[in-house]
Design a protein around this motif. Structure first.
Motif, PDB file in Angstrom:
ATOM      1  N   SER A 168       0.660  -1.224  -0.075  1.00  0.00           N
ATOM      2  CA  SER A 168       0.058   0.105   0.074  1.00  0.00           C
ATOM      3  C   SER A 168       0.994   1.128   0.113  1.00  0.00           C
ATOM      4  CB  SER A 168      -1.106  -0.064   1.034  1.00  0.00           C
ATOM      5  OG  SER A 168      -1.760   1.212   1.273  1.00  0.00           O
ATOM      6  N   LEU A 169      -0.002   2.360   0.242  1.00  0.00           N
ATOM      7  CA  LEU A 169       1.077   3.707   0.108  1.00  0.00           C
ATOM      8  C   LEU A 169       1.519   4.202   1.503  1.00  0.00           C
ATOM      9  CD1 LEU A 169      -1.141   3.772  -2.358  1.00  0.00           C
ATOM     10  CD2 LEU A 169      -0.635   6.287  -2.498  1.00  0.00           C
ATOM     11  N   THR A 170       2.523   4.471   1.564  1.00  0.00           N
ATOM     12  CA  THR A 170       3.187   4.925   2.924  1.00  0.00           C
ATOM     13  C   THR A 170       3.684   6.492   2.604  1.00  0.00           C
ATOM     14  OG1 THR A 170       3.894   2.663   3.290  1.00  0.00           O
ATOM     15  CG2 THR A 170       4.987   4.596   4.649  1.00  0.00           C
ATOM     16  N   LEU A 171       3.021   6.935   3.609  1.00  0.00           N
ATOM     17  CA  LEU A 171       3.509   8.597   3.642  1.00  0.00           C
ATOM     18  C   LEU A 171       4.824   8.746   4.199  1.00  0.00           C
ATOM     19  CD1 LEU A 171       2.593  11.524   3.299  1.00  0.00           C
ATOM     20  CD2 LEU A 171       2.003  11.608   5.752  1.00  0.00           C
ATOM     21  N   TYR A 205      -8.070  -1.613  -4.993  1.00  0.00           N
ATOM     22  CA  TYR A 205      -9.023  -0.680  -4.276  1.00  0.00           C
ATOM     23  C   TYR A 205      -8.683  -0.274  -2.904  1.00  0.00           C
ATOM     24  CZ  TYR A 205     -12.526  -1.609  -7.826  1.00  0.00           C
ATOM     25  OH  TYR A 205     -12.941  -1.765  -9.266  1.00  0.00           O
ATOM     26  N   PHE A 206      -8.307   0.868  -2.607  1.00  0.00           N
ATOM     27  CA  PHE A 206      -7.819   1.377  -1.298  1.00  0.00           C
ATOM     28  C   PHE A 206      -8.851   1.996  -0.594  1.00  0.00           C
ATOM     29  CE2 PHE A 206      -3.312  -0.037  -2.264  1.00  0.00           C
ATOM     30  CZ  PHE A 206      -3.171   0.019  -3.533  1.00  0.00           C
ATOM     31  N   CYS A 207      -8.786   1.656   0.663  1.00  0.00           N
ATOM     32  CA  CYS A 207      -9.653   2.473   1.515  1.00  0.00           C
ATOM     33  C   CYS A 207      -8.426   3.344   2.433  1.00  0.00           C
ATOM     34  CB  CYS A 207     -10.242   1.469   2.638  1.00  0.00           C
ATOM     35  SG  CYS A 207     -11.109   2.208   3.889  1.00  0.00           S
ATOM     36  N   ALA A 208      -9.068   4.590   2.713  1.00  0.00           N
ATOM     37  CA  ALA A 208      -8.034   5.618   3.504  1.00  0.00           C
ATOM     38  C   ALA A 208      -8.820   6.319   4.470  1.00  0.00           C
ATOM     39  CB  ALA A 208      -7.347   6.288   2.563  1.00  0.00           C
ATOM     40  N   VAL A 210      -4.120   8.089   5.602  1.00  0.00           N
ATOM     41  CA  VAL A 210      -3.533   6.772   6.102  1.00  0.00           C
ATOM     42  C   VAL A 210      -4.262   5.641   5.053  1.00  0.00           C
ATOM     43  CG1 VAL A 210      -3.368   4.848   8.020  1.00  0.00           C
ATOM     44  CG2 VAL A 210      -2.866   7.359   8.427  1.00  0.00           C
ATOM     45  N   PHE A 211      -3.546   4.887   4.495  1.00  0.00           N
ATOM     46  CA  PHE A 211      -4.218   3.614   3.574  1.00  0.00           C
ATOM     47  C   PHE A 211      -4.083   2.500   3.973  1.00  0.00           C
ATOM     48  CE2 PHE A 211      -4.761   6.038  -0.502  1.00  0.00           C
ATOM     49  CZ  PHE A 211      -4.328   6.961  -0.214  1.00  0.00           C
ATOM     50  N   GLY A 212      -5.084   1.619   3.649  1.00  0.00           N
ATOM     51  CA  GLY A 212      -5.093   0.118   3.959  1.00  0.00           C
ATOM     52  C   GLY A 212      -4.310  -0.393   2.758  1.00  0.00           C
ATOM     53  N   LYS A 213      -4.106  -1.749   2.943  1.00  0.00           N
ATOM     54  CA  LYS A 213      -3.088  -2.588   2.218  1.00  0.00           C
ATOM     55  C   LYS A 213      -3.580  -2.684   0.880  1.00  0.00           C
ATOM     56  CE  LYS A 213      -0.277  -4.897   5.941  1.00  0.00           C
ATOM     57  NZ  LYS A 213       0.541  -4.016   5.636  1.00  0.00           N
ATOM     58  N   GLY A 214      -4.885  -2.459   0.590  1.00  0.00           N
ATOM     59  CA  GLY A 214      -5.351  -2.603  -0.776  1.00  0.00           C
ATOM     60  C   GLY A 214      -6.221  -3.787  -0.866  1.00  0.00           C
ATOM     61  N   THR A 215      -7.057  -3.967  -1.812  1.00  0.00           N
ATOM     62  CA  THR A 215      -7.927  -5.256  -2.101  1.00  0.00           C
ATOM     63  C   THR A 215      -7.717  -5.309  -3.908  1.00  0.00           C
ATOM     64  OG1 THR A 215      -9.346  -5.202  -0.533  1.00  0.00           O
ATOM     65  CG2 THR A 215      -9.828  -6.704  -2.347  1.00  0.00           C
ATOM     66  N   ARG A 216      -7.105  -6.293  -4.259  1.00  0.00           N
ATOM     67  CA  ARG A 216      -7.002  -6.553  -5.817  1.00  0.00           C
ATOM     68  C   ARG A 216      -8.122  -7.248  -6.228  1.00  0.00           C
ATOM     69  NH1 ARG A 216      -3.626 -10.226  -9.111  1.00  0.00           N
ATOM     70  NH2 ARG A 216      -2.826 -10.838  -7.409  1.00  0.00           N
ATOM     71  N   LEU A 217      -9.054  -6.582  -7.077  1.00  0.00           N
ATOM     72  CA  LEU A 217     -10.266  -7.135  -7.663  1.00  0.00           C
ATOM     73  C   LEU A 217      -9.969  -7.621  -8.998  1.00  0.00           C
ATOM     74  CD1 LEU A 217     -13.313  -7.835  -7.534  1.00  0.00           C
ATOM     75  CD2 LEU A 217     -13.814  -5.526  -8.335  1.00  0.00           C
ATOM     76  N   SER A 218     -10.192  -9.015  -9.355  1.00  0.00           N
ATOM     77  CA  SER A 218     -10.198  -9.604 -10.565  1.00  0.00           C
ATOM     78  C   SER A 218     -11.608  -9.754 -11.133  1.00  0.00           C
ATOM     79  CB  SER A 218      -9.029 -10.550 -10.655  1.00  0.00           C
ATOM     80  OG  SER A 218      -7.792 -10.114 -10.189  1.00  0.00           O
TER      81      SER A 218
END
Lengths: 114, 113
Positions: free
Chosen positions: A42-45, B89-92, B102-110
């Motif tokens: 993920s993105l890191t600031l 898809y990233f939740c923040a 601050v972001f979550g690790k993401g979910t890859r959708l296929s």
């Protein structure tokens, strides 16, 4: 919204060298941020860059390694210094428009260190 | 400190299936919540956002998300996915006063045909 461009879009660099990434916005913004997105993560600031003051770095990131400039309200640079393969990542610039909590992101700079 | 958890690392769906991606956050104050999408080879785009008011927010491309304060959740939904929804898809989350995201690790959708 805001339109953000970054240069370069990608680069391959040798270990021990430095690369400066530019971020240009099409409107004046107070808040600019630099993020890192490592492969598969993920993105890191990295830091917050405000015009007229020193950048504020997040834990784990230091000015000597990632110096930032913010000379005006539409432009910023991030330098990745003394690079190692662990710095291989996508570096993203983002901005927050005044009066809004929304952030807009640039296309990113894909850096590979060999 | 703020944190965001996304429960699913990779989700595979057939076209026309319904989608729900989980997102939970940890934060002690008032929060702003976002979903971003990153299509292959493209940069991050804002899908939708929640600041206040109606907890059910609608975004672009038929996506919606519901803020449930008691569960610290902001799940993303779409009733019928398309192949073109294939993306990360990233939740923040951020707080008041121009705090960074601050972001979550993401979910890859296929999405498969």
């Amino acid at each position: 919204s805001a339109v953000i461009s970054q240069k370069p879009s990608r680069d391959i660099c040798q270990r021990g060298t430095s690369l400066t990434i530019q971020c240009q916005v099409d409107s004046q913004v107070t808040m600019m941020f630099w993020y890192r997105q490592q492969p598969g993560q993920s993105l890191t600031l990295i830091a917050t860059a405000n015009q007229g003051s020193e950048a504020t770095y997040e834990s784990g990131f230091v000015i000597d390694k990632f110096p930032i400039s913010r000379p005006n309200l539409t432009f910023s640079t991030l330098t990745v210094s003394n690079m190692s393969p662990e710095d291989s990542s996508i570096y993203l610039c983002s901005v927050e428009l005044a009066g809004s909590y929304e952030q807009y992101f640039g296309p990113g700079t894909r850096l590979t260190v060999t | 400190a703020q944190s965001v958890s996304q429960h699913n690392h990779h989700v595979i769906l057939s076209e026309a299936a319904s989608l729900e991606l989980g997102c939970n956050y940890s934060y002690g104050g008032t929060v702003n919540l976002f979903w971003y999408v990153q299509y292959p080879g493209q940069h991050l785009q804002l899908l939708l956002k929640y600041f206040s008011g109606d907890p059910l927010v609608k975004g672009i491309k038929g996506f919606e998300a519901e803020f449930i304060k008691s569960k610290f959740s902001f799940n993303l939904r779409k009733p019928s996915v398309q192949w073109s929804d294939t993306a990360e898809y990233f939740c923040a989350v951020n707080g008041e006063g121009n705090t960074p995201l601050v972001f979550g690790k993401g979910t890859r959708l296929s999405v498969i045909a």
